[in-house]
Motif scaffolding. Structure first.
Motif, PDB file in Angstrom:
ATOM      1  N   ASP A   1      59.300 -45.213  83.774  1.00 13.82           N
ATOM      2  CA  ASP A   1      57.936 -45.511  83.128  1.00 13.82           C
ATOM      3  C   ASP A   1      57.553 -44.009  82.643  1.00 13.82           C
ATOM      4  O   ASP A   1      58.260 -43.202  82.850  1.00 13.82           O
ATOM      5  N   GLY A   2      56.325 -44.045  81.869  1.00 12.48           N
ATOM      6  CA  GLY A   2      55.721 -43.044  81.275  1.00 12.48           C
ATOM      7  C   GLY A   2      55.216 -41.888  82.348  1.00 12.48           C
ATOM      8  O   GLY A   2      54.936 -40.844  81.778  1.00 12.48           O
ATOM      9  N   THR A   3      55.241 -42.308  83.532  1.00 13.15           N
ATOM     10  CA  THR A   3      54.582 -41.275  84.390  1.00 13.15           C
ATOM     11  C   THR A   3      55.574 -40.863  85.291  1.00 13.15           C
ATOM     12  O   THR A   3      55.351 -39.812  86.043  1.00 13.15           O
TER      13      THR A   3
ATOM     14  N   HIS B   1      59.183 -39.047  79.027  1.00  9.41           N
ATOM     15  CA  HIS B   1      57.915 -39.872  79.365  1.00  9.41           C
ATOM     16  C   HIS B   1      57.804 -40.979  78.507  1.00  9.41           C
ATOM     17  O   HIS B   1      56.515 -41.594  78.563  1.00  9.41           O
ATOM     18  N   HIS B   2      58.877 -41.657  77.949  1.00 10.51           N
ATOM     19  CA  HIS B   2      58.830 -42.930  77.518  1.00 10.51           C
ATOM     20  C   HIS B   2      59.521 -43.966  78.311  1.00 10.51           C
ATOM     21  O   HIS B   2      60.515 -43.451  78.929  1.00 10.51           O
ATOM     22  N   PRO B   3      58.967 -45.145  78.465  1.00 13.52           N
ATOM     23  CA  PRO B   3      59.755 -46.127  79.272  1.00 13.52           C
ATOM     24  C   PRO B   3      60.887 -46.548  78.801  1.00 13.52           C
ATOM     25  O   PRO B   3      61.250 -46.639  77.468  1.00 13.52           O
TER      26      PRO B   3
END
Length: 450
Positions: A322-324, A36-38
């Motif tokens: 990305d984080g999503t 969940h980190h870009p």
């Protein structure tokens, strides 16, 4: 004339590369990053940094990949110019959408040596569907690189040094990338492209129509006609982007999304995958993955009746997550290094070579891929491009994932190091993600904010 490899000798080199390395290209790991980190990965560092900057402004994967492309069009035009085309896959975890964007540079209806550009329309469509930042922000870095100048990265300088004969024959390319002695500029040398900066400024304010209509389109058509090309203005204004569901192959518990076959892109990958799953033990625990991939690659090349392959297809691949959980993987090509080697005067735009030329198989070797698990979470996003080794590498990784293996970095692939095939990917296993940058190139993996 670009150099070509004898088919049988080239295929032998491919097999040796896969068998020696266990994965046809060595993928160097960036430090592990929590899920969940870009993460961003690509062949050219300045473009990756531009994409990271967009993410720092609140952009998502679609925004970042668009900014990455536009920066590549300036900092890596050997493979990513405004005159080229490609294909992208999108996995949007929140909306449960998986989509393919086809925007390959195409033959002009009237024929000729120059292709109708697709990149700008393709990334504009992708951004409109999935992006959230204003379009103007995504062009800023590329416009600044072109107008104020940038130091050549080792990635670009290395690639240019291998195709000096192409650069030398075009006045615009020579002015930008050759030194006073007539040789390619070395890494760190400053260069700029003010004419391209002006076109990018028009694109920033006017969107894709700034290239496909108006004075830029007129300049492209006029130059094409003067050089015995066949592009006319209506060919540009009518260029379509195709959006569809990607092809899906099951590898164990994972679903692999790859390009479809309808436009040529993905045809080789589909043939290779189809061959692989029919080989006994290829995707089963205990089976010999390397031998299976070699066999499947050989069968696919024979099915394509490949006689010769250029040493450089002028292609590059990149990916962003990305984080999503939104993930985008792209492969783009100029159909030869710097495409046709012809730059439209007053625009800084180098036209891609028509797919009917000797590097026309470039599209078949564009293999962006996104892999998800049973819960729809991204496991792998990346691209193998530039030739059969790139596609074979992606296939090797998919087969190993399907067998439940933990993907590890392999030894440097010297057999394929001189080829232009590259593989860049983002891999997530056991709640940890890593940027896997092709160690045969000088690319970059970045984790914005990490």
């Amino acid at each position: 004339m670009r150099s070509s490899h004898n088919s049988s000798a080239f295929i032998t080199a491919i097999f040796a590369a896969i068998l020696l390395s266990g994965c046809a290209r060595d993928l160097g790991f960036v430090r592990p990053i929590p899920e969940h980190h870009p993460i961003i990965v690509g062949d050219e560092p300045y473009a990756v940094k531009a994409a990271a900057n967009v993410m720092g402004q609140g952009g998502n994967a679609a925004d970042a990949v668009t900014a990455l492309y536009f920066s590549l069009s300036v900092t890596y035009p050997v493979a990513a110019g405004l005159g080229g085309g490609g294909i992208c896959l999108v996995h949007d975890q929140q909306s449960h959408r998986d989509e393919e964007f086809d925007f390959l540079a195409s033959n002009a209806p009237g024929g000729g040596a120059f292709a109708i550009p697709g990149n700008l329309r393709g990334f504009a469509a992708l951004h409109a569907a999935y992006g959230r930042l204003p379009w103007q922000r995504l062009i800023a870095s590329s416009e600044q690189y072109a107008s104020a100048g940038f130091p050549l990265s080792k990635a670009l300088a290395t690639r240019i040094s291998k195709v000096e004969n192409v650069v030398r024959l075009d006045a615009s390319l020579a002015a930008e990338f050759m030194d006073e002695s007539g040789h390619s500029r070395v890494a760190g040398s400053m260069t700029s492209n003010p004419e391209l900066a002006d076109v990018l400024a028009d694109i920033r304010t006017g969107g894709p129509d700034a290239l496909y209509k108006g004075h830029v389109a007129a300049a492209i058509a006029s130059y094409s006609s003067a050089q015995s090309g066949r592009i006319v203005e209506t060919d540009l204004s009518a260029y379509p982007v195709s959006r569809s569901e990607p092809h899906v192959t099951q590898f164990g518990q994972y679903r692999a999304y790859t390009p479809g076959e309808k436009m040529g892109a993905g045809a080789f990958a589909a043939a290779l995958f189809s061959n692989l799953v029919r080989i006994p033990g290829a995707t089963a625990e205990g089976g010999n993955t390397e031998v299976a991939v070699v066999t499947a690659t050989k069968q696919a090349l024979e099915n394509f009746h490949v006689a010769n392959l250029p040493g450089d297809f002028g292609s590059t691949g990149f990916a962003v997550v990305d984080g999503t959980g939104q993930s985008v993987a792209c492969g783009i090509t100029m159909t030869g290094p710097f495409g046709s080697g012809h730059t439209v005067p007053g625009t800084g735009i180098t036209l891609a070579a028509a797919p009917s030329n000797e590097a026309g198989l470039a599209a078949a070797f564009l293999t962006p891929v996104i892999v998800t698990d049973g819960d729809g979470r991204m496991v792998l996003a990346g691209a193998g491009v530039g030739g059969p080794i790139g596609t074979a590498s992606i296939t090797d990784t998919l087969a190993r994932l399907g067998k439940g293996e933990t993907i590890k970095s392999q030894g440097r692939n010297e057999a394929g190091a001189a080829l232009s095939d590259t593989v860049n990917a983002i891999l997530c296993q056991n709640d940890i993600c890593s940027a896997l940058v092709d160690a045969g190139t000088n690319g970059l993996g970045a984790a914005p904010g990490g």
